[in-house]
Design a protein around this motif. Structure first.
Motif, PDB file in Angstrom:
ATOM      1  N   ILE A 129       0.997   5.700  -0.083  1.00  0.00           N
ATOM      2  CA  ILE A 129       0.186   7.210  -0.101  1.00  0.00           C
ATOM      3  C   ILE A 129       1.433   8.068  -0.628  1.00  0.00           C
ATOM      4  CG2 ILE A 129      -0.963   8.956   1.318  1.00  0.00           C
ATOM      5  CD1 ILE A 129      -1.593   6.898   3.031  1.00  0.00           C
TER       6      ILE A 129
ATOM      7  N   SER B 290      -3.043   0.371  -3.914  1.00  0.00           N
ATOM      8  CA  SER B 290      -2.577  -0.839  -3.295  1.00  0.00           C
ATOM      9  C   SER B 290      -2.577  -1.919  -4.492  1.00  0.00           C
ATOM     10  CB  SER B 290      -3.639  -1.365  -2.225  1.00  0.00           C
ATOM     11  OG  SER B 290      -4.840  -1.759  -2.959  1.00  0.00           O
TER      12      SER B 290
ATOM     13  N   ARG C 290       5.193   3.888   1.959  1.00  0.00           N
ATOM     14  CA  ARG C 290       5.000   2.479   1.396  1.00  0.00           C
ATOM     15  C   ARG C 290       4.614   1.714   2.771  1.00  0.00           C
ATOM     16  NH1 ARG C 290       8.340   1.352  -4.131  1.00  0.00           N
ATOM     17  NH2 ARG C 290       6.921  -0.575  -4.115  1.00  0.00           N
ATOM     18  N   SER C 291       3.884   0.781   2.614  1.00  0.00           N
ATOM     19  CA  SER C 291       3.578  -0.222   3.822  1.00  0.00           C
ATOM     20  C   SER C 291       4.470  -1.086   3.900  1.00  0.00           C
ATOM     21  CB  SER C 291       2.357  -0.681   3.538  1.00  0.00           C
ATOM     22  OG  SER C 291       2.266  -1.502   2.578  1.00  0.00           O
TER      23      SER C 291
ATOM     24  N   GLU D  15      -4.084   7.608  -3.065  1.00  0.00           N
ATOM     25  CA  GLU D  15      -3.298   5.981  -2.656  1.00  0.00           C
ATOM     26  C   GLU D  15      -3.721   4.987  -3.648  1.00  0.00           C
ATOM     27  OE1 GLU D  15      -6.463   4.831   0.395  1.00  0.00           O
ATOM     28  OE2 GLU D  15      -8.157   5.123  -0.864  1.00  0.00           O
TER      29      GLU D  15
ATOM     30  N   TYR E   9       0.886  -1.114   0.092  1.00  0.00           N
ATOM     31  CA  TYR E   9      -0.084  -0.021   0.118  1.00  0.00           C
ATOM     32  C   TYR E   9       0.877   1.274   0.091  1.00  0.00           C
ATOM     33  CZ  TYR E   9      -3.437   3.218   1.649  1.00  0.00           C
ATOM     34  OH  TYR E   9      -4.421   4.388   1.864  1.00  0.00           O
TER      35      TYR E   9
ATOM     36  N   TYR F 206       6.332  10.266  -0.331  1.00  0.00           N
ATOM     37  CA  TYR F 206       5.396   9.022  -0.236  1.00  0.00           C
ATOM     38  C   TYR F 206       5.732   8.121   0.942  1.00  0.00           C
ATOM     39  CZ  TYR F 206       9.002   6.523  -3.060  1.00  0.00           C
ATOM     40  OH  TYR F 206       9.923   5.997  -3.239  1.00  0.00           O
TER      41      TYR F 206
END
Length: 171
Positions: free
Chosen positions: A91, A128, A151-152, A126, A89, A149
Motif C-alpha cells: 500500500i 499485489s 510492504r507485506s 494498493e 502486497y 508505503y
C-alpha cells in the motif's frame, strides 16, 4: 552460495510460536528479511512464512532446527522447487499533484494496481504481485512523490502437483 529462501513453517496456533521461531534464528545469527504469520483453513493451525538469505547448508540446518521447535507441524523450504508462486502486497501513499494524477492512475492501471483512497493532497494505491513487479512499480511512481508505503513481505505457495503413488497431493 547465499540465496534468498522462502521457508513455510506450519505450526499449532499457540502463544509464543512466532517468538520461538524468530528467537531460534536470532540465536544462530540469521537475519529474517520478512515474516508473515497467518491462519489457515483450520483455525488451530497457522503458517509462518519467512524469507532469509543464506547458503543451502545453513538453510538445511535452519529447517532441521525449526522442525524441532514445540508446536511445529511441518517445515518446507520451497525455494528450490520449480512450481511455486511468490507474492507480495503493498500500500503506497503518494502526494501527487492534481495535474499528474491521470498519469499516475494510468501507470497504476498498467500494473493492475488500484486507487483505494483519493484526497486533495494524496492518493493511496494498493498492488499485489511478485516482488520484482512491486519493486518496478515503486521505482516508476517514485517521481510522483511517495509519502510512505507498507510492504507485506513475501508469501508463497507450492503449485498443485499431481501426486505420485504413495505421496500426499502437493508434497
Amino acid at each position: 552460495m547465499v540465496e534468498k529462501h522462502t521457508i513455510i513453517i506450519t505450526v499449532m496456533n499457540n502463544p509464543g510460536v512466532l517468538a520461538r521461531i524468530s528467537g531460534l534464528l536470532f540465536q544462530r545469527g540469521y537475519n529474517i528479511e520478512s515474516a508473515i504469520a497467518a491462519p489457515t483453513e483450520d483455525p488451530e493451525i497457522y503458517k509462518v512464512i519467512i524469507v532469509v538469505q543464506e547458503s543451502d547448508e545453513h538453510i538445511e540446518q535452519i529447517v532441521k532446527q525449526l522442525n524441532k521447535l514445540i508446536g511445529t507441524i511441518r517445515v518446507v523450504d520451497i525455494s528450490h522447487k520449480d512450481n511455486y508462486i511468490v507474492r507480495e502486497y503493498i500500500i503506497l501513499k503518494l502526494g501527487v499533484q492534481q495535474k499528474y494524477r491521470t498519469d499516475l492512475l494510468e501507470l497504476a492501471r498498467h500494473f493492475n494496481a488500484h486507487a483505494i483512497d483519493i484526497e486533495t493532497d494524496h492518493i493511496i494505491i494498493e498492488l499485489s504481485g511478485n516482488p520484482r513487479k512491486i519493486d518496478r512499480f515503486i521505482e516508476l511512481v517514485r517521481p510522483f512523490g511517495i509519502k510512505e508505503y507498507v510492504r507485506s513481505g513475501e508469501f508463497a505457495m507450492s503449485e498443485y502437483q499431481k501426486s505420485k503413488k504413495g505421496e500426499k497431493n502437493g508434497n
